[in-house]
Design a protein around this motif. Structure first.
Motif, PDB file in Angstrom:
ATOM      1  N   THR A   1      37.860  36.737  35.737  1.00  0.00           N
ATOM      2  CA  THR A   1      37.532  34.580  36.186  1.00  0.00           C
ATOM      3  C   THR A   1      37.427  35.156  37.868  1.00  0.00           C
ATOM      4  OG1 THR A   1      38.550  33.550  35.008  1.00  0.00           O
ATOM      5  CG2 THR A   1      38.539  33.061  36.649  1.00  0.00           C
ATOM      6  N   TYR A   2      38.893  36.447  38.515  1.00  0.00           N
ATOM      7  CA  TYR A   2      38.923  36.150  40.106  1.00  0.00           C
ATOM      8  C   TYR A   2      37.133  37.452  40.531  1.00  0.00           C
ATOM      9  CZ  TYR A   2      39.782  37.964  44.713  1.00  0.00           C
ATOM     10  OH  TYR A   2      40.026  38.224  46.278  1.00  0.00           O
ATOM     11  N   LEU A   3      36.705  38.493  39.741  1.00  0.00           N
ATOM     12  CA  LEU A   3      35.610  39.094  40.106  1.00  0.00           C
ATOM     13  C   LEU A   3      34.384  37.507  40.089  1.00  0.00           C
ATOM     14  CD1 LEU A   3      34.058  41.957  40.720  1.00  0.00           C
ATOM     15  CD2 LEU A   3      33.795  42.002  38.145  1.00  0.00           C
ATOM     16  N   ALA A   4      34.156  37.292  39.244  1.00  0.00           N
ATOM     17  CA  ALA A   4      32.783  36.060  39.238  1.00  0.00           C
ATOM     18  C   ALA A   4      33.244  35.201  40.186  1.00  0.00           C
ATOM     19  CB  ALA A   4      33.229  35.253  37.552  1.00  0.00           C
ATOM     20  N   PHE A   5      33.981  34.815  41.109  1.00  0.00           N
ATOM     21  CA  PHE A   5      34.192  34.052  41.814  1.00  0.00           C
ATOM     22  C   PHE A   5      33.684  35.142  42.707  1.00  0.00           C
ATOM     23  CE2 PHE A   5      36.522  33.254  45.952  1.00  0.00           C
ATOM     24  CZ  PHE A   5      36.647  31.767  46.177  1.00  0.00           C
ATOM     25  N   CYS A   6      34.145  36.009  43.466  1.00  0.00           N
ATOM     26  CA  CYS A   6      33.989  37.092  44.672  1.00  0.00           C
ATOM     27  C   CYS A   6      32.501  37.300  44.105  1.00  0.00           C
ATOM     28  CB  CYS A   6      35.110  38.554  44.629  1.00  0.00           C
ATOM     29  SG  CYS A   6      36.548  38.113  43.901  1.00  0.00           S
ATOM     30  N   ARG A   7      32.314  37.634  43.194  1.00  0.00           N
ATOM     31  CA  ARG A   7      30.234  38.008  43.124  1.00  0.00           C
ATOM     32  C   ARG A   7      29.645  36.419  43.294  1.00  0.00           C
ATOM     33  NH1 ARG A   7      29.030  42.534  41.419  1.00  0.00           N
ATOM     34  NH2 ARG A   7      29.988  44.237  40.427  1.00  0.00           N
ATOM     35  N   ALA A   8      30.105  36.097  43.239  1.00  0.00           N
ATOM     36  CA  ALA A   8      28.995  34.303  43.402  1.00  0.00           C
ATOM     37  C   ALA A   8      29.287  34.038  45.151  1.00  0.00           C
ATOM     38  CB  ALA A   8      29.847  32.986  42.928  1.00  0.00           C
ATOM     39  N   TYR A   9      30.989  34.697  45.925  1.00  0.00           N
ATOM     40  CA  TYR A   9      30.597  34.417  46.839  1.00  0.00           C
ATOM     41  C   TYR A   9      30.429  35.237  48.048  1.00  0.00           C
ATOM     42  CZ  TYR A   9      31.726  32.864  52.055  1.00  0.00           C
ATOM     43  OH  TYR A   9      32.105  32.919  53.296  1.00  0.00           O
ATOM     44  N   GLY A  10      30.318  36.737  47.642  1.00  0.00           N
ATOM     45  CA  GLY A  10      29.567  38.235  48.178  1.00  0.00           C
ATOM     46  C   GLY A  10      30.963  38.562  48.732  1.00  0.00           C
ATOM     47  N   ALA A  11      31.876  38.075  48.812  1.00  0.00           N
ATOM     48  CA  ALA A  11      33.218  39.178  49.248  1.00  0.00           C
ATOM     49  C   ALA A  11      33.936  38.798  48.526  1.00  0.00           C
ATOM     50  CB  ALA A  11      33.610  38.482  50.232  1.00  0.00           C
ATOM     51  N   ASP A  12      35.230  40.083  48.681  1.00  0.00           N
ATOM     52  CA  ASP A  12      36.832  39.978  48.137  1.00  0.00           C
ATOM     53  C   ASP A  12      37.702  40.099  48.657  1.00  0.00           C
ATOM     54  OD1 ASP A  12      37.922  41.997  45.075  1.00  0.00           O
ATOM     55  OD2 ASP A  12      38.946  39.822  46.683  1.00  0.00           O
ATOM     56  N   VAL A  13      38.754  39.467  49.522  1.00  0.00           N
ATOM     57  CA  VAL A  13      40.019  39.456  50.706  1.00  0.00           C
ATOM     58  C   VAL A  13      40.647  40.300  50.021  1.00  0.00           C
ATOM     59  CG1 VAL A  13      38.597  37.005  51.529  1.00  0.00           C
ATOM     60  CG2 VAL A  13      40.673  37.394  50.038  1.00  0.00           C
ATOM     61  N   ARG A  14      40.672  40.626  49.116  1.00  0.00           N
ATOM     62  CA  ARG A  14      41.942  41.867  48.127  1.00  0.00           C
ATOM     63  C   ARG A  14      42.325  42.360  49.664  1.00  0.00           C
ATOM     64  NH1 ARG A  14      41.314  42.232  42.267  1.00  0.00           N
ATOM     65  NH2 ARG A  14      39.491  42.510  43.296  1.00  0.00           N
ATOM     66  N   THR A  15      41.529  43.683  50.429  1.00  0.00           N
ATOM     67  CA  THR A  15      41.549  44.575  50.757  1.00  0.00           C
ATOM     68  C   THR A  15      41.777  45.239  52.529  1.00  0.00           C
ATOM     69  OG1 THR A  15      39.598  45.699  50.173  1.00  0.00           O
ATOM     70  CG2 THR A  15      40.972  46.423  48.567  1.00  0.00           C
ATOM     71  N   TRP A  16      41.257  43.071  53.085  1.00  0.00           N
ATOM     72  CA  TRP A  16      41.877  42.599  54.147  1.00  0.00           C
ATOM     73  C   TRP A  16      42.409  42.641  54.305  1.00  0.00           C
ATOM     74  CZ3 TRP A  16      41.789  37.795  56.585  1.00  0.00           C
ATOM     75  CH2 TRP A  16      41.582  38.269  58.110  1.00  0.00           C
ATOM     76  N   GLU A  17      43.124  43.856  55.522  1.00  0.00           N
ATOM     77  CA  GLU A  17      44.206  44.018  56.163  1.00  0.00           C
ATOM     78  C   GLU A  17      44.792  42.303  56.261  1.00  0.00           C
ATOM     79  OE1 GLU A  17      42.897  45.480  60.348  1.00  0.00           O
ATOM     80  OE2 GLU A  17      43.750  47.189  58.567  1.00  0.00           O
ATOM     81  N   GLY A  18      44.129  42.007  57.142  1.00  0.00           N
ATOM     82  CA  GLY A  18      44.395  41.200  57.728  1.00  0.00           C
ATOM     83  C   GLY A  18      44.946  39.699  56.546  1.00  0.00           C
ATOM     84  N   ARG A  19      44.498  39.683  55.341  1.00  0.00           N
ATOM     85  CA  ARG A  19      44.807  38.455  54.753  1.00  0.00           C
ATOM     86  C   ARG A  19      46.292  38.063  54.515  1.00  0.00           C
ATOM     87  NH1 ARG A  19      45.615  40.148  48.473  1.00  0.00           N
ATOM     88  NH2 ARG A  19      46.740  37.902  47.476  1.00  0.00           N
TER      89      ARG A  19
END
Length: 322
Positions: free
Chosen positions: A264-282
């Motif tokens: 489900t989370y991957l589907a959200f990321c693919r629909a938006y076009g980005a995944d913030v989990r690996t971004w250090e600023g998160r």
């Protein structure tokens, strides 16, 4: 952070491929000063928490008074929900009543900035200030079906693109920490206020790969309404100019907590076009959301007469904000 290995991509736009990389020419984020100087008067919160027992009864009185100023008739009201605001259904209208002290200019500015939106549901009249609160009126739209997280991601992408340059207020996170602090023991208040200052300082230094734009502020399928004309975001009270990652981080936190399964989370990321989990600023954005949750819980427990027996553990955690 990106779902692909592409070196760069433009800001997401509606209808572009789902898997894109994030922008590399990031813009610096400007935020308010972390804390006011000693003795300074802090600016009023445009969206204050209700005082005392303000709720549905006061909202109904506010609507009765507002009927005199609204440019159309408003049918009898049914209370739909009541917490920090009260939502009433009045036939084909949805009436939202904000507590006294709410800034009508703030509400009007958001509506004006997003006027004509294809991705957000907005009021149909100017907010009305009454003796009991501020009244805002929108159409009552009946949902045609549920919206999942993938649909939410696609709508969010379109919303960010449609309103990239809208003149909404700048993001001012953690205002409610200052609202609840005076009612706490001095030692606890000091820790929470200092944590707020530390997080705002980190935020001021943050660079947003997706860029600064208009965020909704509380993204989930619960704030998406599927209509015959297409899905729209609702509850735009906290729309602001902020790092776009803030809207994506709410889904990431739910995935981390196990509320969203990986697919489900991957589907959200693919629909938006980005995944913030690996971004250090998160980590900064997550901490801001969590500290904001502490302030809201303090207000809610005080309002309900519940003990703050959890506060000691919370204070211990916020001695080290990050």
């Amino acid at each position: 952070m990106s779902l692909t290995a592409e070196p760069a991509a433009p800001r997401p736009t509606s209808g572009s491929p789902a898997d894109v990389a994030v922008v590399l020419d990031a813009e610096a984020l400007v935020v308010p000063a972390p804390h006011a100087a000693a003795g300074a008067v802090l600016p009023a919160d445009p969206l204050p928490l209700p005082a005392g027992t303000w709720g549905a009864d006061e909202a109904l009185l506010a609507l009765d008074e507002a009927r005199l100023a609204l440019p159309f008739a408003v049918p009898d009201a049914v209370v739909v929900s009541a917490l920090t605001t009260v939502v009433l259904r009045c036939g084909d209208l949805a009436v939202k009543v904000y507590p006294a002290g709410t800034d009508p200019d703030h509400l009007a500015r958001v509506t004006t900035a997003l006027a004509g939106s294809a991705t957000a549901l907005l009021p149909v009249a100017e907010p009305v200030v009454t003796s009991w609160g501020v009244v805002s009126v929108q159409p009552w739209l009946t949902a045609t079906g549920p919206v999942d997280w993938a649909g939410t991601g696609a709508l969010l992408r379109a919303f960010h693109a449609e309103h990239a340059d809208a003149d909404v207020p700048a993001w001012q996170p953690l205002r409610r920490v200052l609202t609840v602090a005076p009612d706490l023991p001095d030692s606890a208040a000091r820790v929470l206020v200092d944590a707020r200052a530390a997080l705002l300082a980190e935020l001021a230094a943050l660079r947003s790969p997706l860029g600064t734009g208009v965020v909704h502020g509380d993204v989930s399928p619960a704030n998406v309404l599927a209509t015959a004309a297409g899905p729209v975001l609702i509850d735009l009270d906290f729309a602001a100019r902020a790092p776009l990652e803030y809207d994506l981080s709410s889904a990431a936190r739910r995935a981390d907590a196990g509320e969203l399964d990986p697919a489900t989370y991957l589907a959200f990321c693919r629909a938006y076009g980005a995944d913030v989990r690996t971004w250090e600023g998160r980590a900064v954005l997550d901490a801001i959301a969590q500290l904001g949750g502490v302030a809201f819980r303090v207000w809610d427990d005080r309002r309900a007469g519940r003990p703050l027996d959890w506060l000691g553990a919370a204070v211990a955690r916020w001695r080290t904000p990050l």
